[in-house]
Design an enzyme around this catalytic site. Sequence first.
Site, PDB file in Angstrom:
ATOM      1  N   ALA A  28       2.216   9.272  10.861  1.00  0.00           N
ATOM      2  CA  ALA A  28       0.917   8.638  10.721  1.00  0.00           C
ATOM      3  C   ALA A  28       1.057   7.400   9.856  1.00  0.00           C
ATOM      4  O   ALA A  28       2.117   7.174   9.270  1.00  0.00           O
ATOM      5  CB  ALA A  28      -0.079   9.599  10.076  1.00  0.00           C
ATOM      6  N   ASN A  52      -3.094   2.691   7.170  1.00  0.00           N
ATOM      7  CA  ASN A  52      -3.829   1.425   7.200  1.00  0.00           C
ATOM      8  C   ASN A  52      -5.170   1.558   6.482  1.00  0.00           C
ATOM      9  O   ASN A  52      -5.873   2.549   6.641  1.00  0.00           O
ATOM     10  CB  ASN A  52      -4.114   1.031   8.650  1.00  0.00           C
ATOM     11  CG  ASN A  52      -2.909   1.199   9.526  1.00  0.00           C
ATOM     12  OD1 ASN A  52      -1.898   0.549   9.313  1.00  0.00           O
ATOM     13  ND2 ASN A  52      -2.999   2.106  10.492  1.00  0.00           N
ATOM     14  N   GLU A  88      -1.723  10.624   3.989  1.00  0.00           N
ATOM     15  CA  GLU A  88      -2.233   9.287   4.353  1.00  0.00           C
ATOM     16  C   GLU A  88      -3.467   8.950   3.525  1.00  0.00           C
ATOM     17  O   GLU A  88      -3.651   7.815   3.090  1.00  0.00           O
ATOM     18  CB  GLU A  88      -2.551   9.190   5.852  1.00  0.00           C
ATOM     19  CG  GLU A  88      -1.406   9.557   6.780  1.00  0.00           C
ATOM     20  CD  GLU A  88      -0.073   8.888   6.468  1.00  0.00           C
ATOM     21  OE1 GLU A  88      -0.073   7.756   5.955  1.00  0.00           O
ATOM     22  OE2 GLU A  88       0.975   9.521   6.728  1.00  0.00           O
ATOM     23  N   GLU A 111       5.965   6.040  -1.488  1.00  0.00           N
ATOM     24  CA  GLU A 111       6.258   7.229  -0.684  1.00  0.00           C
ATOM     25  C   GLU A 111       6.658   8.437  -1.534  1.00  0.00           C
ATOM     26  O   GLU A 111       6.180   9.538  -1.307  1.00  0.00           O
ATOM     27  CB  GLU A 111       7.315   6.908   0.379  1.00  0.00           C
ATOM     28  CG  GLU A 111       6.867   5.874   1.419  1.00  0.00           C
ATOM     29  CD  GLU A 111       5.562   6.219   2.132  1.00  0.00           C
ATOM     30  OE1 GLU A 111       5.103   7.382   2.043  1.00  0.00           O
ATOM     31  OE2 GLU A 111       4.985   5.309   2.768  1.00  0.00           O
TER      32      GLU A 111
HETATM   33  N1  B3K Z   1       3.848   4.571   5.574  1.00  0.00           N
HETATM   34  C1  B3K Z   1       4.071   5.129   6.867  1.00  0.00           C
HETATM   35  C2  B3K Z   1       5.460   4.979   7.350  1.00  0.00           C
HETATM   36  C3  B3K Z   1       5.715   3.765   8.119  1.00  0.00           C
HETATM   37  C4  B3K Z   1       7.090   3.795   8.733  1.00  0.00           C
HETATM   38  C5  B3K Z   1       7.393   2.561   9.441  1.00  0.00           C
HETATM   39  N2  B3K Z   1       8.688   2.534  10.076  1.00  0.00           N
HETATM   40  C6  B3K Z   1       3.685   6.570   6.930  1.00  0.00           C
HETATM   41  C7  B3K Z   1       3.653   7.276   5.646  1.00  0.00           C
HETATM   42  O1  B3K Z   1       4.626   7.441   4.960  1.00  0.00           O
HETATM   43  O2  B3K Z   1       2.593   7.663   5.265  1.00  0.00           O
HETATM   44 ZN    ZN Z   2       3.639   7.780   3.166  1.00  0.00          ZN
END
Ligand code: B3K
Ligand code: ZN
Length: 871
Positions: free
Chosen positions: A262, A265, A298, A320
């Site tokens: 996921a 955004n 998310e 992350e």
């Molecule tokens: N931030 C996105 C990961 C995007 C990966 C792009 N190749 C999902 C997450 O870690 O929530």
């Molecule tokens: Zn993430």
Amino acid sequence: PKTIYLKDYQVPDYLVDSTDLHFELEPKATLVKSQLSVRRNHEAGEGLPPLLLDGVDLELISVAVDGSILPPASYQETPEGLILTVEKPEFLLEIYNRINPEDNTSLEGLYLSNDMYCTQCEAEGFRKITFYPDRPDVMSKFTTTIVSSKILPVLLSNGNEIDRGYCEDGRHFVTWEDPFAKPAYLFALVAGNLEHRDDTFTTVSGREVKLRIYTEEKNIGKCDHAMRSLKKAMRWDEEMYGREYDLDIFMVVAVDHFNMGAMENKGLNIFNSACVLASPETATDSAFQRIESIVGHEYFHNWSGNRVTCRDWFQLSLKEGFTVFRDAEFSADLNSRAVKRIEDVSLLRTSQFAEDAGPMAHPIRPESYMEISNFYTLTVYEKGAEVVRMIHTLLGQERFRRGSDLYFERHDGCAVTCEDFIVAMEDANQVDLAQFRRWYSQAGTPVLVVSDDFDQSKGIYTLNIRQTCPPTPDQEEKLPFHIPVKIGLLDGNGHDRILSDEGSTEEILEVRNVEQNFEFNGIKEKPLPSLLRGFSAPVKVRYSYTEKQLIFLMRNDSDTFNRWDASQRLAFMALSNIQQDYRDGKALQVSSELIEAYRNVLKSRILDPALVAEILTLPSEQSIAEMYDSVDAGAIVAAREFLSETLANTLAPELKEKYLELNVVKPYDPNAKDIAGRSLKNICLSYLAVAEKDDALDLLEKQFDMAENMTDSAAALRGLINHGDAIQAEAAIQSFYQHWQGDTQVVELWLGLQSSSSRYGSLENIRTLMEHPAFELKNPNKVRAVIGGFANRNFKQFHKEDGSGYKFIAEQVVALDKLNPQIAARLVIPITRWRKYTGNLSDKMKNALQDVLNSGTLSKDVFEVVNKSLI
Ligand code: B3K
Ligand code: ZN
């Protein structure tokens, strides 16, 4: 391809205060107009250097500055973007370009999934939409207008809707405004024929937020669990971190074609359908849990990632690692804390430790990369979360919260670094984390060798801890880490000794030196140490426990995690012995003590059934392989099969009794207690199937026919595939498909059960599956289910002596690389570990890698992984 280094970081030459985007959607020719208010960044220095805009696979139509079209001499187009000479400190830049979403199979930028438009911009996908300074330290306020024919009624972007209407030609449009400045990677656009489920959430300060989940009409009944999870996550973040949601609406969209789980955004999360849609009939318990944790993850990014974002992609673990730690605590608070910890540690040990020991090993803050997509790894995510957890362990909950409050307050609206996070933790608590910082810069899994000594006459018990860390690419020598090792000491009755005047029975030993002694006074008999409780650090602990001591810990340790860990050590010990006997051509055997220990666990009325299920689950072949520097794949398969058959045969009566006791009909609820019951029941069923005794197959058939939820149904199908006779297995596979073919998520599960079956998932059957109408090479979930299932979860067939499995992966990687480089680069990983395998397998694996390298032009993604593993 060139390598990018953290040490070369420079602040951006220009900033973009506002970004006004206008899309006219057409499958093959979408028109993008962008208006950027650009300003020279004075922090970057004097003068007016050229403005660099990233852009990939774009058709440039025109560029204008302050209303006048730029003459071609003022700009240069390269394969990476545009270089503009403007020579003004502030100007309005207008760019027109075209893109082709229909042919975009990389699923990065703007693409079509079924008939819906959607975007994926992290990390560097925005440059596939328009020319832009596509780096996270350029933060801008976005306004987005989407124009489309009315076939696509739903038009979404970030923030709040501020306008909608019709164009003269009959098309319609919607305009969105996001009041929060953000980097381009958080931009999103969705357009499709979608239905939605609504709810509301009242924030702690009393604001009402609209919650909306969008899906295709056929899936609208599968949104309830995600919605409930979202509301829990919103409340949890308020209570645990003081973080309130900040827009009037929060939207989630489910998409079938998606490279990962996921994407966070701003205000418009986009989810892989498999990580959001669920109903009791169609989703397993683990799917329910996965959805809850990813929805949480998310959502939590809204603060740890969006409000405070990363300065550059080397800092990825800043958002992350922290967010995985947050989601793990969220799941632990909502479900069984011990089980969650066991699952996370298993993943870390099986897959992250392997990464740390392999050719792509990197610190949680990497120092260089060719393709950043390759660094969305278990190291950055899961080990990153363990590093945050260690800070939490060292500081304690209250002081950790003080640190996180300061971090959010200090850096709200900014793009920052891992260093800023640590400094906030230090400043809020007046602590020194100087040595701890090495966790951010050194790769590899540290090993702690623990020995002990007891001086009866003085009553002193001493633990001696020595730390080492194996070399990793570019890092031969490591400096000692600062490691919190949580311990307890058990007396002869299995009780925790009191370790301090305050009466505590646990202590956190702070290991900082290469070798260190920790003394405990006033001890009358030699205690048994319970080490690294709760897995307080991402390290390997070596201590020579005897089988008897491990069984004692399994029965008595007050730390649930360590009870399980003792069972794992016990299983590994047995598996090592069996492998040795197998290689020596001796008769294989399992100690009767071990069998009795398992029998006691199974019959226990005190142990949490969830823990019983975890203990009964033998380590996967993959995690067994991780324990050795030199892996004998055949011996591992044989040893695991033998242990599992021995347990199944000797414990058959108890297994059956437990199965029947737990096989009760009741309405499905994915709460921790019921999940535990189902998982123990289904473990028992799978052992019974292994024993192939009595009526095991009847039980499987019966559960397959009667199951009212997907957990039970899938468990029965798995059993039939692995243990039914050929006709039974085939019949079950076919009838399951007939029934569920209209449900994408169930079909993915069905594919995965076949490809990961050591009996059914032969290479020949994998190839047949790839011809099945349900398979689609352009859909990452299907690729992960079939090809990934074979390479990652079907150890026996994948590591077949003739090397056919490796050749197949090489072939698929080359084919996929033309469509979707990110997915291809993930798929190649299982054959990059060739150095660890013994005999012919190693060479065969290496040859397959070499085939990939020789196949022609590779993407940066695949090239980086393959090249680093052959060096
Ligand atoms: N931030 C996105 C990961 C995007 C990966 C792009 N190749 C999902 C997450 O870690 O929530
Ligand atoms: Zn993430």
